[in-house]
Design an enzyme around this catalytic site. Structure first.
Site, mmCIF file in Angstrom:
data_model
loop_
_atom_site.group_PDB
_atom_site.id
_atom_site.type_symbol
_atom_site.label_atom_id
_atom_site.label_comp_id
_atom_site.label_asym_id
_atom_site.label_seq_id
_atom_site.Cartn_x
_atom_site.Cartn_y
_atom_site.Cartn_z
ATOM 1 N N GLY A 114 0.859 -1.179 0.000
ATOM 2 C CA GLY A 114 0.000 0.000 0.000
ATOM 3 C C GLY A 114 0.893 1.225 0.000
ATOM 4 N N SER A 167 5.794 -5.388 -1.162
ATOM 5 C CA SER A 167 5.800 -3.993 -1.595
ATOM 6 C C SER A 167 6.145 -3.060 -0.426
ATOM 7 C CB SER A 167 4.457 -3.648 -2.226
ATOM 8 O OG SER A 167 4.485 -2.393 -2.857
ATOM 9 N N ALA A 168 5.179 -2.299 0.096
ATOM 10 C CA ALA A 168 5.449 -1.408 1.222
ATOM 11 C C ALA A 168 5.952 -2.175 2.435
ATOM 12 C CB ALA A 168 4.195 -0.617 1.582
ATOM 13 N N HIS A 198 8.919 -3.333 -7.163
ATOM 14 C CA HIS A 198 8.279 -3.001 -8.448
ATOM 15 C C HIS A 198 9.273 -2.331 -9.403
ATOM 16 C CE1 HIS A 198 4.394 -3.689 -6.431
ATOM 17 N NE2 HIS A 198 4.772 -2.830 -5.515
ATOM 18 N N GLU A 213 9.006 -7.154 -10.750
ATOM 19 C CA GLU A 213 7.756 -7.835 -10.432
ATOM 20 C C GLU A 213 7.951 -9.351 -10.513
ATOM 21 O OE1 GLU A 213 6.234 -5.521 -9.065
ATOM 22 O OE2 GLU A 213 4.430 -5.166 -10.243
#
Length: 243
Positions: free
Chosen positions: A86, A118-119, A155, A190
């Site tokens: 997020g 991700s985050a 990413h 990715e």
């Protein structure tokens, strides 16, 4: 420490986390219940339910950290911790306000498996300075969990010579970071992830691997299966003027 750090949680044509199902199941083997930290998104209940639906398929119950008045109590008893993706700025601010930076880092250093996407992968780094996110809120500092001594850029996108976009490429932005900070940055494309088990660090994934940026050399390419354990010996130096 046992870490599984995913670049992304969704892959084209696949369900949530499904591209990394085998790696996740192996990382969480023997775990009955997972503590999920949903603060990177605004809808904590909906986010936790999404994670629970995936984890049910590998036989693991999920509890959201937001369901306790003091989530540090849940961290103290957690069998494993997963911080989802997020907005990294919102996530770190939320962790700081709840006293979870120290609580989670201490629990993971004691041997509790950690998983990030991700985050949540950004949070495993010394700081969030190599996130891709917009600073929609202002955390007290950029200091995050520090479970690894180098930085990650989730990413990661390679420069596209045919693109009409005139802003900086990801490569240019990471080069600018290295002009101010002496610490390696691993660009995770990715479909890739890192697995740490003690002093061992391996690149995994189903895609084209990762790109390592350092201040004194050209970017280096690594394919899934590469041994990146040497990065754990990194001695980072950050610009102390910002976080």
């Amino acid at each position: 420490m046992k870490l599984l750090l995913l670049s992304n949680s969704a892959a084209p044509g696949r369900g949530y986390l499904d591209h990394a199902r085998e790696a996740i199941a192996g990382h969480l083997a023997g775990i009955d219940e997972l503590l999920f930290v949903p603060y990177a998104l605004a809808d904590h209940d909906g986010y936790t339910a999404k994670v629970a639906a995936f984890m049910e398929g590998i036989g693991i119950r999920v509890r959201g950290a937001h369901t306790a008045d003091d989530p540090r109590e849940l961290v103290a008893g957690a069998q494993a911790v997963f911080i989802g993706g997020g907005n990294s700025f919102r996530l770190l601010k939320s962790l700081q306000e709840r006293g979870l930076v120290e609580a989670i880092a201490g629990r993971v250093r004691s041997g509790v498996p950690y998983m990030g996407s991700s985050a949540g992968t950004n949070m495993a780094c010394p700081t969030l300075r190599t996130t891709n996110d917009m600073p929609i809120v202002e955390p007290a500092s950029f200091t995050s969990l520090g479970l690894i001594p180098f930085q990650i850029n989730p990413h990661y996108l390679d420069p596209d010579p045919g693109s009409a976009h005139m802003g900086e490429t990801r490569e240019e932005r990471l080069t600018q970071f290295l002009e101010e900070n002496a610490v390696p940055v691993l660009g995770l494309r990715e479909g890739t992830w890192l697995r740490r088990d003690g002093d061992s660090l391996e690149l995994g994934g189903v895609a084209t691997g990762a790109r390592l940026f350092t201040a004194d050399a050209a970017p280096a390419e690594y394919a899934p299966g590469a041994d990146l354990s040497a990065l754990l010996a990194t001695r980072a130096r950050f610009d102390s003027r910002a976080g």
